[in-house]
Design a protein around this motif. Structure first.
Motif, PDB file in Angstrom:
ATOM      1  N   SER B 257      16.496  25.448 -10.827  1.00 31.49           N
ATOM      2  CA  SER B 257      17.685  25.765 -11.625  1.00 31.49           C
ATOM      3  C   SER B 257      17.943  24.714 -12.688  1.00 31.49           C
ATOM      4  O   SER B 257      18.326  25.027 -13.811  1.00 31.49           O
ATOM      5  N   LEU B 258      17.714  23.470 -12.310  1.00 27.02           N
ATOM      6  CA  LEU B 258      17.914  22.377 -13.251  1.00 27.02           C
ATOM      7  C   LEU B 258      16.926  22.502 -14.416  1.00 27.02           C
ATOM      8  O   LEU B 258      17.293  22.345 -15.582  1.00 27.02           O
ATOM      9  N   LEU B 260      15.529  25.218 -15.461  1.00 26.69           N
ATOM     10  CA  LEU B 260      15.878  26.387 -16.270  1.00 26.69           C
ATOM     11  C   LEU B 260      16.958  26.047 -17.285  1.00 26.69           C
ATOM     12  O   LEU B 260      16.871  26.391 -18.455  1.00 26.69           O
ATOM     13  N   VAL B 261      17.994  25.356 -16.806  1.00 26.20           N
ATOM     14  CA  VAL B 261      19.146  25.166 -17.684  1.00 26.20           C
ATOM     15  C   VAL B 261      18.891  24.082 -18.733  1.00 26.20           C
ATOM     16  O   VAL B 261      19.421  24.131 -19.835  1.00 26.20           O
TER      17      VAL B 261
END
Lengths: 131, 531
Positions: B257-258, B260-261
């Motif tokens: 997630s990290l 991705l963002v």
């Protein structure tokens, strides 16, 4: 709002060079970046910008990571059905969609009202004007 | 990729092919028309900075509406449910980094490449070389992901099942793509992106509106039907369908997630897009438009993904040629028959073509502008020879992409993209943020953060379960992994920030205050950026 400080004499560059900070000394005709950097107009622009973008970035990162951490570690909470087959996780995710657009539009408004006019002021002072 | 099912699900190859060819012919025509004179470096790399914010915004979303997001995410949602949805959330939120922190400042500071910004107030040669290295590695990974998607799509689209046949078609696609870049430069590539993004948005919006209509405008009804058609059952809608079986999986998910963002706004081909508009205001407008189009796209993809499970069924998707990636095309067939499948597949294909063209352009620009013109020629290269080098590089990179596509044929594209994003977020983002906002940041710090992020990212990927030692690894049969996470982001991104900080603090060399002033003023106001 900057009319009071518009007089060239109040600028630090005035002492070193000609009118405004249009050119550094003599030859190149390049703007004097250090003078601009030291000017109160530029400092105000920088303060406004940084005070908006850093807290806002911190906010959306925390908000996003909250969503991620809940999704990763609290399956029960995220699986709770809210209405029909739609659970907390899905609503949480869709809320991220909504807040993202809200931040985009807030920043656009902020930049339009608070940043762009200030940038124009500095352009005028530096004598580069708008094209 | 060994399981095949009956041909009827793939529709009619003739329709598919003709729609695709129509797209290629139209875009080639546009590329040809758009590029009457492509002679200066600014034309070739940045389309003369003449695009409007709206145009660039749509192209920007086109750059990111890749095969990975369209096929990969709809497939991931269809098969893994909720965990697939997490990808799309990350990819929308990520644009805030571009909007708030990077986009406008980058536009004001640089001219053609990421290296322009990173090297602005540093020693030119080492920093440009480092920036180019990072760009080339990231772009290569990202390109692999796109080309891997191409193979699966061909299987579905043309019903070509043999690896040899697929390889042949990947080659064909690659050659068309190189042609776009060589002839069209940035202007041509941008137009291809705009047309493609428009088509893709229309397609997914149409599909999702149709789905909503079919289920009586009840999102809940689609979810219900989907969970009945999935082996996961009701678990499809809950977190943990893909990640989250144990503590390591959960951590892996956080790491992903990290990446991705933070990764998107660090991708070289995305960053390079900001140079195609005349000023920072237009750069801002591009991100706003891009965010809107992402918003619509990923909402639709959520429906398309669950809709595919509801109408087609998970089992059928997984066993189709192309596997997970075939969810959206199969749903299109279910909804609109061979014709819609033809259109959707052709658009997906066009997507791969356009994104790879953008990547090739970014990589060739980085090599020609940073390495050739500034490192080898010390900034004294003749623009015409620089463009010649750029075109030659584009050709070489195109060939590499074709080879890579043939080798990685069949991997899940969303997953491969996440590795590229982790690398981008580690190598580029800390460096860009430091150089824009931290006055003391110096050459040593720059080099440490680029190489620290890139190196640690690469090493951790090589020794991760993504490469060896698990059932889904790229290399099968051997196991040399020791790093437990598939995605290195959680370690390599903070590490790169730390390296940049330590490099700066430990080296005695002070930052150049004159250059720093110039960069800060320029990045915030745009003074001096119109060379």
């Amino acid at each position: 709002m900057n009319k009071s400080v518009r007089t060239p004499a109040s600028l630090p560059s005035e002492r070193a060079t000609g009118p405004g900070f249009a050119d550094r000394g003599d030859d190149i005709g390049e703007p004097d970046f250090e003078a601009i950097q030291q000017s109160p107009e530029f400092k105000l622009l920088r303060r406004r910008l940084l005070w908006f973008i850093f807290p806002m970035s911190a906010f959306f990162l925390c908000w996003y990571m909250t969503f991620v951490l809940f999704s990763a570690y609290d399956h029960d909470f995220m699986s709770r059905k809210l209405f029909g087959a739609v659970n907390t996780g899905t609503v949480f995710g869709l809320l991220q969609f909504v807040t993202t657009m809200a931040i985009v539009l807030t920043y656009r408004r902020f930049a339009h009202k608070k940043l762009d006019p200030q940038v124009d002021t500095i352009h005028e002072l530096a004598g580069v004007g708008k094209e | 990729m060994t399981v095949q099912i009956a041909a009827p699900t793939t529709g009619s190859p003739i329709i598919n092919l003709s729609v695709f060819f129509a797209f290629v012919v139209i875009t080639l025509f546009v590329v040809y028309k758009a590029t009457n004179r492509n002679s200066t470096t600014s034309d070739y790399y940045a389309a003369g900075s003449a695009f409007s914010g709206v145009q660039n915004g749509i192209a920007l979303s086109g750059d990111f509406l890749s095969a990975a997001s369209f096929l990969g995410i709809s497939g991931a949602i269809a098969v893994h449910g909720y965990d697939g949805f997490l990808y799309s959330v990350g990819w929308l939120v990520a644009w805030l980094v571009a909007l708030l922190l990077v986009g406008e400042r980058l536009r004001n500071t640089g001219r053609f490449t990421v290296g322009d910004v990173m090297a602005f107030r540093m020693k030119q040669r080492p920093v440009r070389a480092a920036a180019a290295n990072a760009t080339l590695v990231i772009t290569f990974f990202y390109m692999l992901a796109q080309m891997a998607g191409a193979g699966g799509l061909i299987a579905l689209l043309l019903n070509v099942q043999s690896k040899g046949g697929q390889a042949l078609i990947i080659t064909g696609v690659g050659l068309v793509m190189v042609f776009y870049v060589l002839v069209g430069g940035m202007k041509g590539t941008t137009w291809v992106q705009i047309i493609k993004a428009g088509l893709l948005l229309i397609c997914v919006t149409f599909m999702s509106v149709f789905l909503l209509g079919k289920f009586g405008f009840s999102f809940s009804a689609i979810l219900d039907q989907a969970s009945q058609n999935s082996p996961l059952g009701a678990e499809l809608l809950n977190p943990g369908g893909w990640y989250g079986k144990n503590a390591m999986d959960q951590l892996d998910f956080v790491s992903l997630s990290l990446a991705l963002v933070l990764g998107i706004s660090s991708l070289p081909h995305v960053l390079m897009r900001f140079y195609t508009v005349p000023d920072a205001k237009e750069a801002r407008r591009s991100v706003v438009w891009c965010s809107w189009s992402m918003f619509i796209f990923y909402l639709s993809i959520l429906l398309v993904g669950y809709g595919a499970t509801a109408l087609v069924g998970s089992d059928k998707i997984v066993s189709a040629p192309g596997g997970e990636n075939s969810a959206a095309p199969l749903l299109a067939f279910e909804i609109g028959g061979a014709m819609l499948l033809g259109i959707v597949s052709a658009v997906a294909f066009a997507t791969i073509l356009a994104v790879v063209a953008g990547l090739t352009l970014a990589a060739s620009a980085s090599f020609a502008h940073d390495v050739y013109a500034n490192v080898i020629r010390n900034g004294k290269a003749d623009p015409r020879s620089e463009i010649r080098v750029a075109r030659l590089t584009a050709l070489v990179i195109g060939l590499l992409a074709i080879l890579g596509g043939i080798v990685t044929n069949g991997q899940n594209v969303a997953f491969l993209v996440s590795l590229a994003l982790a690398l981008a977020a580690s190598a580029n983002l800390p460096t860009i943020l430091y150089t824009l906002f931290w006055r003391r940041f110096n050459t040593t710090g720059t080099l440490w953060s680029i190489y620290g992020g890139l190196g640690s990212g690469l090493v951790l990927i090589i020794f991760s379960p993504a490469i060896s030692g698990s059932s889904t690894s790229i290399i099968k049969g051997v196991d040399f992994h020791w790093f437990p996470l598939t995605n290195p982001g959680l370690v390599s991104i903070p590490l790169s920030f730390l390296c940049g900080f330590l490099g700066t603090v430990l080296s005695k060399e002070p930052a150049d205050p004159k250059k720093q002033a110039e960069m800060e003023v320029r990045s915030l106001t745009g003074i001096g950026s119109k060379a």
